[in-house]
Scaffold this active site. Structure first.
Site, PDB file in Angstrom:
ATOM      1  N   LYS A  23     -16.939  15.892 -12.231  1.00 31.61           N
ATOM      2  CA  LYS A  23     -17.566  14.705 -12.808  1.00 31.61           C
ATOM      3  C   LYS A  23     -16.526  13.595 -12.879  1.00 31.61           C
ATOM      4  CE  LYS A  23     -21.694  13.861 -14.783  1.00 31.61           C
ATOM      5  NZ  LYS A  23     -22.973  14.233 -14.136  1.00 31.61           N
ATOM      6  N   THR A  68     -21.998  19.837 -13.445  1.00 26.98           N
ATOM      7  CA  THR A  68     -21.149  18.681 -13.743  1.00 26.98           C
ATOM      8  C   THR A  68     -21.538  18.042 -15.074  1.00 26.98           C
ATOM      9  OG1 THR A  68     -22.536  17.115 -12.499  1.00 26.98           O
ATOM     10  CG2 THR A  68     -20.778  18.240 -11.294  1.00 26.98           C
ATOM     11  N   ASP A  69     -22.779  18.198 -15.483  1.00 24.06           N
ATOM     12  CA  ASP A  69     -23.169  17.701 -16.805  1.00 24.06           C
ATOM     13  C   ASP A  69     -22.451  18.479 -17.906  1.00 24.06           C
ATOM     14  OD1 ASP A  69     -25.033  15.851 -18.299  1.00 24.06           O
ATOM     15  OD2 ASP A  69     -25.632  17.778 -19.166  1.00 24.06           O
ATOM     16  N   PHE A 170      13.773 -14.804   0.843  1.00 24.32           N
ATOM     17  CA  PHE A 170      13.559 -13.872   1.952  1.00 24.32           C
ATOM     18  C   PHE A 170      14.192 -14.472   3.196  1.00 24.32           C
ATOM     19  CE2 PHE A 170      10.634 -11.744   5.127  1.00 24.32           C
ATOM     20  CZ  PHE A 170      11.227 -10.498   4.993  1.00 24.32           C
ATOM     21  N   ARG A 187      11.589 -19.042  -3.794  1.00 28.31           N
ATOM     22  CA  ARG A 187      10.134 -18.948  -3.673  1.00 28.31           C
ATOM     23  C   ARG A 187       9.551 -18.318  -4.929  1.00 28.31           C
ATOM     24  NH1 ARG A 187       8.928 -13.548   0.086  1.00 28.31           N
ATOM     25  NH2 ARG A 187      10.278 -12.132  -1.128  1.00 28.31           N
ATOM     26  N   VAL A 235      11.468  -7.854  -1.781  1.00 27.83           N
ATOM     27  CA  VAL A 235      10.641  -6.999  -2.631  1.00 27.83           C
ATOM     28  C   VAL A 235      11.186  -5.576  -2.614  1.00 27.83           C
ATOM     29  CG1 VAL A 235       8.305  -6.117  -3.023  1.00 27.83           C
ATOM     30  CG2 VAL A 235       8.628  -8.456  -2.201  1.00 27.83           C
ATOM     31  N   GLN A 236      11.674  -5.154  -1.436  1.00 26.69           N
ATOM     32  CA  GLN A 236      12.205  -3.793  -1.301  1.00 26.69           C
ATOM     33  C   GLN A 236      13.361  -3.539  -2.268  1.00 26.69           C
ATOM     34  OE1 GLN A 236      11.220  -5.746   1.135  1.00 26.69           O
ATOM     35  NE2 GLN A 236      10.465  -4.613   2.925  1.00 26.69           N
ATOM     36  N   ASN A 262       2.561  -7.799  -2.303  1.00 30.43           N
ATOM     37  CA  ASN A 262       3.209  -9.094  -2.482  1.00 30.43           C
ATOM     38  C   ASN A 262       2.142 -10.186  -2.461  1.00 30.43           C
ATOM     39  OD1 ASN A 262       5.120 -11.067  -2.703  1.00 30.43           O
ATOM     40  ND2 ASN A 262       5.890 -10.897  -0.614  1.00 30.43           N
ATOM     41  N   HIS A 264       0.850 -13.782  -2.354  1.00 24.96           N
ATOM     42  CA  HIS A 264       1.463 -14.991  -1.797  1.00 24.96           C
ATOM     43  C   HIS A 264       0.963 -16.257  -2.491  1.00 24.96           C
ATOM     44  CE1 HIS A 264       3.254 -12.605   1.330  1.00 24.96           C
ATOM     45  NE2 HIS A 264       2.077 -12.176   1.741  1.00 24.96           N
TER      46      HIS A 264
END
EC number: 1.7.3.3
Length: 304
Positions: A23, A68-69, A170, A187, A235-236, A262, A264
């Site tokens: 569920k 599942t109930d 960058f 940036r 970013v890395q 990322n 933009h």
């Protein structure tokens, strides 16, 4: 016209890789009342069970099926009986209930995410029973347990949006005939953080304190000192710095996966209007977006 072979029990051309049922998105609000002081946990829980037999698939025999109930009702009942101290503890309780109650359940998987409610507070005074929804990162966990083993616990953060207006660049990337992106020393840097880690031991772990610690690391390594920030060349690099500091501060975790889409923001060209736009008015672009991922783990020597 196609002809279908109905005697599936004799089919030796296929085999099961994995089965499961359960569920999804069972929602619960649990209220802990200590006099007039109330605490809450609202969660959405998904449960998957794997059974020892496949007769429901092979023959349509439902005699081993836990409806599942019933799974939904069990989640509600365990919230009543056990409470929700942390979502990790709640997920472990669910796993162990099904494994201990049904001998033919051989594997349990439970996913829980917590709705981010925060107690109202003003001038250092906390409200006794009122809360505000604060979408500053969603706490989630994934717990898997086999009949023959201990629970394996992952916790994580998702939907944590962060942005800084400078101290990011960058440069120095590969340029070929299809490259139009200019190098930039300064940036906007924005991302929606997804971070997941695995505990190598869970005894006496304060899961909520650990989550808070790692979330603080994410924010500190992204933003840097409050008075001047911290430069991010990619970013890395920011992603890796978060992982290294997290594993150094939290010895209970063994590995960490991070995804940083990322987001933009591009400077809008206003030259046709006779205006000079010096990175004051930017255009947010949802798609396409860069996606940077990385997973690190402790070296074996550091665990000894």
């Amino acid at each position: 016209m196609a002809h279908y072979h109905n005697d599936y029990k004799k089919n030796d051309e296929v085999e099961f890789v994995r089965t499961g049922y359960g569920k999804d998105m069972v929602k619960v609000l649990h209220i802990q009342r200590d006099g007039k002081y109330h605490s809450i946990k609202e969660v959405a829980t998904s449960v998957q069970l794997t059974l020892s037999s496949k007769k429901d698939y092979l023959h349509g025999d439902n005699s081993d099926i836990i409806p599942t109930d019933t799974i939904k009702n069990t989640v509600h009942a365990l919230a009543k009986f056990k409470g929700i101290k942390s979502i990790e503890a709640f997920a472990v309780n669910i796993c162990q209930h099904f494994l201990s109650s049904f001998n033919h359940v051989i594997r349990t998987q439970v996913y829980v995410e917590e709705i981010p409610w925060k107690r109202l507070e003003k001038n250092g005074v906390k409200h006794v029973h009122a809360f505000i929804h604060t979408p500053t990162g969603t706490h989630f966990c994934e717990v898997e347990q086999l009949r023959s083993g201990p629970p394996v616990i992952h916790s994580g953060i998702k939907d944590l949006k962060v942005l800084k207006t400078t101290q990011s660049g960058f440069e120095g990337f590969i340029k070929d005939q299809f490259t139009t992106l200019p190098e930039v020393k300064d940036r906007c840097f924005a991302a929606q953080v997804y971070c997941k880690w695995r505990y190598h031991q869970c005894r006496d772990v304060d899961f909520e304190a650990t989550w808070d610690t790692i979330r603080d690391v994410v924010l500190e390594k992204f933003a840097g000192p409050y008075d001047k920030g911290e430069y991010s060349p990619s970013v890395q690099k920011t992603l890796y710095d978060i992982q290294v500091v997290s594993l150094s501060q939290v010895p209970e975790i063994d590995d960490m996966e991070i995804s940083l889409p990322n987001i933009h923001y591009f400077n809008i060209d206003m030259s046709k209007m006779g205006l000079i736009n010096k990175e004051e008015v930017l255009l947010p672009l949802d798609n396409p977006y860069g996606k940077i991922t990385g997973t690190v783990k402790r070296k074996l020597s550091s665990r000894l």
